[in-house]
Design a protein around this motif. Sequence first.
Motif: not given
Ligand code: AMP
Length: 191
Positions: A33, A36-37, A59-60, A86-87, A89, A93
Amino acid sequence: MFNLILFGPPGSGKGTQSVRIAEKYNLVHVSTGDIFRREIKNQSPLGIKVQSIIEKGELVPDELLVDILRLALRQAGNPGGFVFDGFPRTLPQAADLDNLLMETGNQVSLVLALDVDEEEVVTRLLKRAQLEGRKDDTEDVIRNRMKVYHSQTRPLMEYYEKQGKFVSLLGVGSIDDIFAGICKVIDEKRA
Ligand code: AMP
């Protein structure tokens, strides 16, 4: 290597606890997460691709995660282990993670779940929305993220239970108390 997955719904405190665990046990913290941010903030090609997905609480796609994971593992060099936050998910994966770790003769050591009920999690996330202004912390998106968690991520519990790697802890109370509970489980596992 000691490889820990911190598991739980959005808002269960995985991020906060992962940072502390990584510091105490000298592990590399991998938060997909956060990755991605950062990419979205920089408006990189990856960031632009995933922005609308994340803002909807979806989800990505798994294919993108494999590349990110491979890069994160490579960049870490030769650490004592990882804390994955967060991985994984999804089941694909989890299989990708197993395969990548196996390439270097390693494996997932422990999966620790923070158990927090849904209403508590939604309340926490709405509060975080006010404090941090995360775009995916509006009530509709939060509900969608919970739905996605239940349908796509929760099945992983069984995957790791079958391997005897799954431990669940109550994720309610003070941050320090929860951290102490986590450390106890890790210390027992490493002993
Ligand atoms: P998080 O901060 O872990 O809640 O992640 C925020 C957002 O990033 C999630 O709601 C997904 O859209 C995306 N994301 C993060 N980790 C994953 C993952 N392992 N697989 C798919 N999408 C992810």
